[in-house]
Design a protein around this motif. Structure first.
Motif, PDB file in Angstrom:
ATOM      1  N   UNK A   1      70.076 107.569  18.324  1.00  0.00           N
ATOM      2  CA  UNK A   1      68.946 106.674  18.074  1.00  0.00           C
ATOM      3  C   UNK A   1      68.424 106.866  16.650  1.00  0.00           C
ATOM      4  N   UNK A   2      68.295 108.118  16.242  1.00  0.00           N
ATOM      5  CA  UNK A   2      67.724 108.398  14.922  1.00  0.00           C
ATOM      6  C   UNK A   2      68.611 107.855  13.808  1.00  0.00           C
ATOM      7  N   UNK A   3      69.919 108.005  13.964  1.00  0.00           N
ATOM      8  CA  UNK A   3      70.838 107.516  12.932  1.00  0.00           C
ATOM      9  C   UNK A   3      70.763 105.996  12.812  1.00  0.00           C
ATOM     10  N   UNK A   4      70.668 105.311  13.962  1.00  0.00           N
ATOM     11  CA  UNK A   4      70.599 103.850  13.920  1.00  0.00           C
ATOM     12  C   UNK A   4      69.250 103.381  13.374  1.00  0.00           C
ATOM     13  N   UNK A   5      68.204 104.126  13.676  1.00  0.00           N
ATOM     14  CA  UNK A   5      66.894 103.784  13.119  1.00  0.00           C
ATOM     15  C   UNK A   5      66.911 103.926  11.606  1.00  0.00           C
ATOM     16  N   UNK A   6      67.605 104.951  11.113  1.00  0.00           N
ATOM     17  CA  UNK A   6      67.720 105.156   9.671  1.00  0.00           C
ATOM     18  C   UNK A   6      68.452 103.983   9.029  1.00  0.00           C
ATOM     19  N   UNK A   7      69.513 103.502   9.678  1.00  0.00           N
ATOM     20  CA  UNK A   7      70.275 102.373   9.134  1.00  0.00           C
ATOM     21  C   UNK A   7      69.434 101.104   9.121  1.00  0.00           C
ATOM     22  N   UNK A   8      68.680 100.873  10.186  1.00  0.00           N
ATOM     23  CA  UNK A   8      67.839  99.688  10.238  1.00  0.00           C
ATOM     24  C   UNK A   8      66.726  99.744   9.197  1.00  0.00           C
ATOM     25  N   UNK A   9      66.192 100.928   8.964  1.00  0.00           N
ATOM     26  CA  UNK A   9      65.153 101.080   7.947  1.00  0.00           C
ATOM     27  C   UNK A   9      65.695 100.708   6.569  1.00  0.00           C
ATOM     28  N   UNK A  10      66.934 101.133   6.289  1.00  0.00           N
ATOM     29  CA  UNK A  10      67.560 100.781   5.007  1.00  0.00           C
ATOM     30  C   UNK A  10      67.785  99.272   4.909  1.00  0.00           C
ATOM     31  N   UNK A  11      68.176  98.657   6.023  1.00  0.00           N
ATOM     32  CA  UNK A  11      68.386  97.212   6.040  1.00  0.00           C
ATOM     33  C   UNK A  11      67.071  96.463   5.821  1.00  0.00           C
ATOM     34  N   UNK A  12      65.988  96.980   6.385  1.00  0.00           N
ATOM     35  CA  UNK A  12      64.685  96.363   6.177  1.00  0.00           C
ATOM     36  C   UNK A  12      64.286  96.428   4.707  1.00  0.00           C
ATOM     37  N   UNK A  13      64.545  97.560   4.075  1.00  0.00           N
ATOM     38  CA  UNK A  13      64.208  97.712   2.656  1.00  0.00           C
ATOM     39  C   UNK A  13      64.955  96.679   1.812  1.00  0.00           C
ATOM     40  N   UNK A  14      66.197  96.384   2.186  1.00  0.00           N
ATOM     41  CA  UNK A  14      66.994  95.419   1.433  1.00  0.00           C
ATOM     42  C   UNK A  14      66.427  94.006   1.526  1.00  0.00           C
TER      43      UNK A  14
END
Length: 345
Positions: free
Chosen positions: A153-166
């Motif tokens: 869960x944490x790894x996917x949340x990290x990826x989504x956070x990066x996508x949001x920043x983009x």
């Protein structure tokens, strides 16, 4: 646009006319007069942003003077008329800032003046919220293409956070990735739980773009949904649809939540319904209109419909969408379908 670190008037936002910031200032002055406020002092906050504030500093508005921006509380105090008897200050004003203002007047919260004005969004505000929701939609649509099986869960949340920043998201207010039994936890924090086939997934992104907030929450399943999950989720979707139809001018703002709860109660899941099914949203993730009987929808009001059911230790589901009350009925801002999406491993 704010004047550059001076006591000068903040003339307008780029492209605004009498119906833009200048018209809004007149509305604020009328609200100040009604509340008996002789001056308004704002620090960086949703209210500050509402009046065109950007970055730091303080905004000051008096009944006769221009909307001004200054660097320090002492400079703000210097703009307040010596005859002022009541000053409206930002709800987020810090104690140190209040002491620095050195005001020998009665204080009141600026929200008493601004909250009623912020209830109905202007067309440019709705456009900003539409852009924000489009960005959140794009992240969740792209999330379908990611590999979830075997990730945490944490790894996917990290990826989504990066996508949001983009997408230009300036502030991630909350980001939920919950798998399996964790979908039954109303305020779950992503952890090291590994995502496996047969897991239900609850993914929610709530962020701020150009000052305005949005939230989109969607439900997925990996490979296949758990037993009995789809039946429960169909109730959540029915509750959302029923709540949506209640976002109409003249309808009490409490109706969407009441109707969603009624649908869930009628299905037999009432004991497991979330405590809140709807809330107002705009420059803040939780603001008016409030789901109370004396608040009535009018065009321009925006709400986040968020029906949810949580079955402890099994699974849960929550859908969140921002909706505008239009002149003739509800106008959902999200274009993505809330239907259950089953992802490959």
């Amino acid at each position: 646009m704010l004047a550059a670190r001076t006591h000068h008037e903040v003339d307008s936002r780029a492209g605004d006319d009498r119906t833009g910031l200048n018209g809004m200032i007149e509305d604020v002055r009328a609200g100040m007069a009604e509340a008996g406020a002789d001056a308004l002092v704002l620090r960086p906050s949703p209210d500050f942003r509402y009046l065109g504030g950007r970055g730091g500093g303080y905004l000051v508005l008096t009944p006769d003077g221009p909307l001004s921006t200054v660097d320090a509380p002492a400079e703000a105090a210097a703009l307040i008329p010596s005859s002022a008897r009541r000053v409206a200050v930002d709800p987020e004003m810090r104690a140190s800032e209040l002491f620095a203002l050195r005001l020998d007047t009665e204080l009141m919260l600026a929200s008493a003046v601004l909250a009623p004005l912020r209830l109905r969004k202007r067309p440019e505000e709705v456009a900003a919220m539409r852009r924000a929701t489009s960005a959140a939609d794009a992240v969740l649509l792209s999330a379908r293409q990611l590999t979830w099986f075997g990730a945490t869960e944490r790894a996917m949340a990290f990826r989504l956070r990066a996508m949001l920043a983009e997408t230009g998201c300036e502030d991630v207010i909350s980001l939920v990735v919950a798998a399996g039994e964790h979908t039954a936890v109303a305020a779950h924090t992503p952890c090291e739980r590994v995502i496996n086939p047969g897991d239900a997934l609850l993914v929610s992104v709530c962020g701020r773009w150009d000052g305005y907030c949005t939230e989109v929450a969607r439900v997925f399943a990996v490979a296949e949904p758990p037993d009995d999950f789809e039946a429960m989720y169909s109730v959540v979707l029915s509750a959302q649809h029923a709540a949506l139809e209640a976002v109409r001018p003249g309808v009490p703002a409490s109706e969407p939540a009441r109707i969603a709860g009624e649908v869930i109660d009628g299905s037999g899941y009432g004991h497991y319904a979330a405590g809140r099914q709807a809330r107002g949203i705009g420059l803040s993730p939780d603001e008016g209109p409030r789901p109370v009987p004396d608040e009535v929808f009018s065009p321009g009001m925006t709400v986040c419909l968020e029906p949810a059911i949580f079955l402890p230790e099994l699974f849960g589901a929550r859908v969140a969408d921002v909706v505008v009350c239009g002149s003739h009925g509800p106008e959902p801002l999200s274009l993505s379908s809330p239907s259950l999406h089953v992802m490959d491993r």
